[in-house]
Design a protein around this motif. Structure first.
Motif, PDB file in Angstrom:
ATOM      1  N   VAL A 111       8.802  -3.933   3.366  1.00  0.00           N
ATOM      2  CA  VAL A 111       9.889  -3.927   4.347  1.00  0.00           C
ATOM      3  C   VAL A 111       9.637  -4.963   5.431  1.00  0.00           C
ATOM      4  O   VAL A 111      10.558  -5.641   5.896  1.00  0.00           O
ATOM      5  CB  VAL A 111      10.049  -2.516   4.956  1.00  0.00           C
ATOM      6  N   THR A 112       8.380  -5.107   5.833  1.00  0.00           N
ATOM      7  CA  THR A 112       8.028  -6.085   6.862  1.00  0.00           C
ATOM      8  C   THR A 112       8.306  -7.504   6.403  1.00  0.00           C
ATOM      9  O   THR A 112       8.863  -8.328   7.145  1.00  0.00           O
ATOM     10  CB  THR A 112       6.535  -5.948   7.241  1.00  0.00           C
ATOM     11  N   GLN A 113       7.954  -7.813   5.175  1.00  0.00           N
ATOM     12  CA  GLN A 113       8.061  -9.179   4.669  1.00  0.00           C
ATOM     13  C   GLN A 113       9.482  -9.552   4.277  1.00  0.00           C
ATOM     14  O   GLN A 113       9.905 -10.686   4.503  1.00  0.00           O
ATOM     15  CB  GLN A 113       7.108  -9.362   3.493  1.00  0.00           C
ATOM     16  N   ASN A 114      10.229  -8.602   3.682  1.00  0.00           N
ATOM     17  CA  ASN A 114      11.591  -8.923   3.275  1.00  0.00           C
ATOM     18  C   ASN A 114      12.371  -7.620   3.127  1.00  0.00           C
ATOM     19  O   ASN A 114      12.338  -6.968   2.085  1.00  0.00           O
ATOM     20  CB  ASN A 114      11.592  -9.694   1.957  1.00  0.00           C
ATOM     21  N   ARG A 115      13.057  -7.230   4.213  1.00  0.00           N
ATOM     22  CA  ARG A 115      13.755  -5.947   4.249  1.00  0.00           C
ATOM     23  C   ARG A 115      14.846  -5.852   3.182  1.00  0.00           C
ATOM     24  O   ARG A 115      14.984  -4.828   2.512  1.00  0.00           O
ATOM     25  CB  ARG A 115      14.344  -5.738   5.645  1.00  0.00           C
ATOM     26  N   ALA A 116      15.618  -6.913   3.013  1.00  0.00           N
ATOM     27  CA  ALA A 116      16.736  -6.877   2.056  1.00  0.00           C
ATOM     28  C   ALA A 116      16.222  -6.681   0.629  1.00  0.00           C
ATOM     29  O   ALA A 116      16.765  -5.872  -0.135  1.00  0.00           O
ATOM     30  CB  ALA A 116      17.554  -8.153   2.167  1.00  0.00           C
ATOM     31  N   MET A 117      15.200  -7.419   0.247  1.00  0.00           N
ATOM     32  CA  MET A 117      14.653  -7.285  -1.097  1.00  0.00           C
ATOM     33  C   MET A 117      14.001  -5.927  -1.300  1.00  0.00           C
ATOM     34  O   MET A 117      14.075  -5.340  -2.398  1.00  0.00           O
ATOM     35  CB  MET A 117      13.641  -8.398  -1.359  1.00  0.00           C
ATOM     36  N   ALA A 118      13.348  -5.399  -0.256  1.00  0.00           N
ATOM     37  CA  ALA A 118      12.733  -4.074  -0.355  1.00  0.00           C
ATOM     38  C   ALA A 118      13.806  -3.010  -0.588  1.00  0.00           C
ATOM     39  O   ALA A 118      13.636  -2.105  -1.421  1.00  0.00           O
ATOM     40  CB  ALA A 118      11.942  -3.765   0.909  1.00  0.00           C
ATOM     41  N   ALA A 119      14.910  -3.119   0.134  1.00  0.00           N
ATOM     42  CA  ALA A 119      16.013  -2.173  -0.057  1.00  0.00           C
ATOM     43  C   ALA A 119      16.603  -2.303  -1.454  1.00  0.00           C
ATOM     44  O   ALA A 119      16.932  -1.302  -2.109  1.00  0.00           O
ATOM     45  CB  ALA A 119      17.082  -2.399   1.006  1.00  0.00           C
ATOM     46  N   ALA A 120      16.724  -3.538  -1.947  1.00  0.00           N
ATOM     47  CA  ALA A 120      17.252  -3.762  -3.289  1.00  0.00           C
ATOM     48  C   ALA A 120      16.336  -3.190  -4.361  1.00  0.00           C
ATOM     49  O   ALA A 120      16.790  -2.805  -5.445  1.00  0.00           O
ATOM     50  CB  ALA A 120      17.459  -5.263  -3.521  1.00  0.00           C
ATOM     51  N   ALA A 121      15.034  -3.124  -4.059  1.00  0.00           N
ATOM     52  CA  ALA A 121      14.072  -2.570  -5.017  1.00  0.00           C
ATOM     53  C   ALA A 121      14.022  -1.046  -4.974  1.00  0.00           C
ATOM     54  O   ALA A 121      13.237  -0.430  -5.716  1.00  0.00           O
ATOM     55  CB  ALA A 121      12.677  -3.136  -4.740  1.00  0.00           C
ATOM     56  N   GLY A 122      14.842  -0.435  -4.121  1.00  0.00           N
ATOM     57  CA  GLY A 122      14.917   1.023  -4.082  1.00  0.00           C
ATOM     58  C   GLY A 122      14.110   1.683  -2.980  1.00  0.00           C
ATOM     59  O   GLY A 122      13.988   2.912  -2.947  1.00  0.00           O
ATOM     60  N   ILE A 123      13.558   0.915  -2.061  1.00  0.00           N
ATOM     61  CA  ILE A 123      12.774   1.491  -0.965  1.00  0.00           C
ATOM     62  C   ILE A 123      13.723   1.945   0.142  1.00  0.00           C
ATOM     63  O   ILE A 123      14.626   1.203   0.550  1.00  0.00           O
ATOM     64  CB  ILE A 123      11.775   0.455  -0.409  1.00  0.00           C
ATOM     65  N   ASN A 124      13.537   3.158   0.599  1.00  0.00           N
ATOM     66  CA  ASN A 124      14.332   3.688   1.705  1.00  0.00           C
ATOM     67  C   ASN A 124      13.800   3.084   3.004  1.00  0.00           C
ATOM     68  O   ASN A 124      12.852   3.584   3.604  1.00  0.00           O
ATOM     69  CB  ASN A 124      14.233   5.212   1.737  1.00  0.00           C
ATOM     70  N   THR A 125      14.395   1.991   3.439  1.00  0.00           N
ATOM     71  CA  THR A 125      13.860   1.258   4.583  1.00  0.00           C
ATOM     72  C   THR A 125      13.951   2.059   5.881  1.00  0.00           C
ATOM     73  O   THR A 125      13.065   1.943   6.743  1.00  0.00           O
ATOM     74  CB  THR A 125      14.598  -0.080   4.755  1.00  0.00           C
ATOM     75  N   GLU A 126      14.983   2.876   6.037  1.00  0.00           N
ATOM     76  CA  GLU A 126      15.103   3.678   7.254  1.00  0.00           C
ATOM     77  C   GLU A 126      13.979   4.706   7.337  1.00  0.00           C
ATOM     78  O   GLU A 126      13.414   4.937   8.415  1.00  0.00           O
ATOM     79  CB  GLU A 126      16.461   4.375   7.303  1.00  0.00           C
ATOM     80  N   ARG A 127      13.639   5.306   6.222  1.00  0.00           N
ATOM     81  CA  ARG A 127      12.546   6.269   6.208  1.00  0.00           C
ATOM     82  C   ARG A 127      11.217   5.571   6.494  1.00  0.00           C
ATOM     83  O   ARG A 127      10.377   6.099   7.237  1.00  0.00           O
ATOM     84  CB  ARG A 127      12.493   6.971   4.858  1.00  0.00           C
ATOM     85  N   VAL A 128      11.031   4.408   5.928  1.00  0.00           N
ATOM     86  CA  VAL A 128       9.802   3.646   6.181  1.00  0.00           C
ATOM     87  C   VAL A 128       9.701   3.303   7.662  1.00  0.00           C
ATOM     88  O   VAL A 128       8.622   3.417   8.263  1.00  0.00           O
ATOM     89  CB  VAL A 128       9.775   2.362   5.317  1.00  0.00           C
ATOM     90  N   ASP A 129      10.810   2.885   8.273  1.00  0.00           N
ATOM     91  CA  ASP A 129      10.809   2.570   9.699  1.00  0.00           C
ATOM     92  C   ASP A 129      10.377   3.782  10.527  1.00  0.00           C
ATOM     93  O   ASP A 129       9.529   3.670  11.417  1.00  0.00           O
ATOM     94  CB  ASP A 129      12.202   2.120  10.147  1.00  0.00           C
ATOM     95  N   ALA A 130      10.973   4.930  10.236  1.00  0.00           N
ATOM     96  CA  ALA A 130      10.697   6.123  11.027  1.00  0.00           C
ATOM     97  C   ALA A 130       9.237   6.555  10.904  1.00  0.00           C
ATOM     98  O   ALA A 130       8.572   6.862  11.900  1.00  0.00           O
ATOM     99  CB  ALA A 130      11.628   7.263  10.601  1.00  0.00           C
ATOM    100  N   VAL A 131       8.730   6.585   9.678  1.00  0.00           N
ATOM    101  CA  VAL A 131       7.351   7.036   9.464  1.00  0.00           C
ATOM    102  C   VAL A 131       6.350   6.022  10.032  1.00  0.00           C
ATOM    103  O   VAL A 131       5.330   6.397  10.628  1.00  0.00           O
ATOM    104  CB  VAL A 131       7.091   7.286   7.966  1.00  0.00           C
ATOM    105  N   THR A 132       6.643   4.745   9.862  1.00  0.00           N
ATOM    106  CA  THR A 132       5.752   3.717  10.402  1.00  0.00           C
ATOM    107  C   THR A 132       5.682   3.792  11.919  1.00  0.00           C
ATOM    108  O   THR A 132       4.595   3.709  12.512  1.00  0.00           O
ATOM    109  CB  THR A 132       6.219   2.316   9.980  1.00  0.00           C
ATOM    110  N   PHE A 133       6.820   3.967  12.566  1.00  0.00           N
ATOM    111  CA  PHE A 133       6.833   4.096  14.022  1.00  0.00           C
ATOM    112  C   PHE A 133       6.069   5.341  14.450  1.00  0.00           C
ATOM    113  O   PHE A 133       5.322   5.316  15.438  1.00  0.00           O
ATOM    114  CB  PHE A 133       8.271   4.161  14.524  1.00  0.00           C
ATOM    115  N   ALA A 134       6.236   6.434  13.704  1.00  0.00           N
ATOM    116  CA  ALA A 134       5.524   7.674  14.025  1.00  0.00           C
ATOM    117  C   ALA A 134       4.012   7.491  13.904  1.00  0.00           C
ATOM    118  O   ALA A 134       3.242   7.979  14.736  1.00  0.00           O
ATOM    119  CB  ALA A 134       6.002   8.798  13.109  1.00  0.00           C
ATOM    120  N   ILE A 135       3.571   6.777  12.869  1.00  0.00           N
ATOM    121  CA  ILE A 135       2.136   6.529  12.691  1.00  0.00           C
ATOM    122  C   ILE A 135       1.584   5.712  13.859  1.00  0.00           C
ATOM    123  O   ILE A 135       0.516   6.019  14.407  1.00  0.00           O
ATOM    124  CB  ILE A 135       1.873   5.812  11.361  1.00  0.00           C
ATOM    125  N   GLY A 136       2.319   4.672  14.252  1.00  0.00           N
ATOM    126  CA  GLY A 136       1.878   3.856  15.381  1.00  0.00           C
ATOM    127  C   GLY A 136       1.754   4.679  16.653  1.00  0.00           C
ATOM    128  O   GLY A 136       0.791   4.526  17.414  1.00  0.00           O
TER     129      GLY A 136
END
Length: 300
Positions: free
Chosen positions: A182-207
């Motif tokens: 998601v960090t390197q290429n959000r659009a391609m990550a989303a196209a590959a099936g990664i839930n980018t919103e969930r990744v954002d939320a969990v990553t922010f929570a970890i930080g």
């Protein structure tokens, strides 16, 4: 300069390094990987410190026979509460401000003021402190002239464990692969099936959870007050920028370098002058290498 004085200064630099590194690791995840300028990161550290304080109070009054274990429990509680607070913050506020760094800075700065006032109302304006557990009392004496507190040695070890855990999470796990994608290429990550919103939320929570661990560790070497977070947030941003945004290795080495420099300068200068000289050297280094010491290239 005698060998004992030199060793003491090196250890003082390591003590400052541990606090900066623990704070900066969380900020590197939030700022470096997500591009969010979280000015409330220091208050989340203070929240972790207050959670450790509350844990000590609970153990003193409810489980006095297990008081020796309160700090380990406090670490877990601090991480869990600040991570949950970070998750809620991302869902309620931050998710609407991505790609707007100035807006996130202003919004989180306002939040930091709200949290500071909340701390004053709940815990009072006077700093609070926690008892040192029995197994962290005393000092290690490598020579007759040197006494190294066991609590600070524990925090150094904790810093190394946290740094290794963050590395394993980001570079040796499937979730870390998603974060980096998601960090390197959000659009391609989303196209590959990664839930980018969930990744954002969990990553922010970890930080934010890492900031809680930093606050918990801070209780072992200093008291905690409503303005505690503000005392470290600027230095933490300097560490992340100086090391190179999106480089955890750079963040870690930057914290070590700045901690040792400030400790060394304090031998001959006052604390404020030592900090000013460190800042001057950092500015000079960024002038030569504006992307930081270990900057990584990423695509938006």
């Amino acid at each position: 300069m005698t060998a004992d004085v030199l060793l003491i200064q090196v250890f003082n630099g390591l003590s400052l390094f541990t606090v900066l590194a623990l704070m900066a690791l969380g900020l590197a995840v939030v700022f470096g990987l997500m591009g969010v300028i979280n000015m409330a990161h220091g208050e989340l550290m203070a929240l972790g410190a207050y959670m450790t304080y509350l844990t000590s109070v609970v153990f003193l009054h409810v489980f006095p026979q297990w008081i020796g274990a309160y700090f380990l429990v406090g670490l877990v509680v601090a991480f869990a509460v600040t991570a949950l607070a970070g998750f809620v913050l991302e869902r309620v506020m931050i998710r609407h401000l991505y790609k707007r760094p100035l807006d996130t800075m202003l919004a989180t700065w306002g939040l930091s003021l709200i949290l500071q006032q909340a701390f004053r109302q709940i815990f009072g304006p006077i700093n609070v402190s926690v008892p040192t557990v029995s197994w962290l009392r005393g000092a290690w004496n490598p020579t007759d002239g040197i006494a190294i507190p066991l609590a600070r040695l524990f925090i150094i070890g904790l810093t190394l464990v946290v740094a290794a855990s963050v590395y394993l999470l980001l570079f040796r796990s499937r979730w870390g692969l998603r974060i980096r994608a998601v960090t390197q290429n959000r659009a391609m990550a989303a196209a590959a099936g990664i839930n980018t919103e969930r990744v954002d939320a969990v990553t922010f929570a970890i930080g934010c959870g890492l900031a809680g661990i930093a606050g918990s560790a801070l209780t072992m070497i200093a008291s905690t007050g409503p303005a505690t977070g503000q005392q470290y947030i600027i230095d933490t941003f300097i560490v992340v920028v100086f090391g190179g945004i999106q480089s955890l290795t750079g963040t870690f080495l930057s914290a070590f370098f700045i901690g040792q420099m400030q400790s060394t300068f304090e031998l001959v200068l006052s604390g404020s002058m030592a900090k000013a000289l460190v800042l001057l050297l950092v500015i000079t280094a960024l002038y030569v290498r504006p992307t930081g010491l270990f900057a990584r290239k990423v695509r938006a």
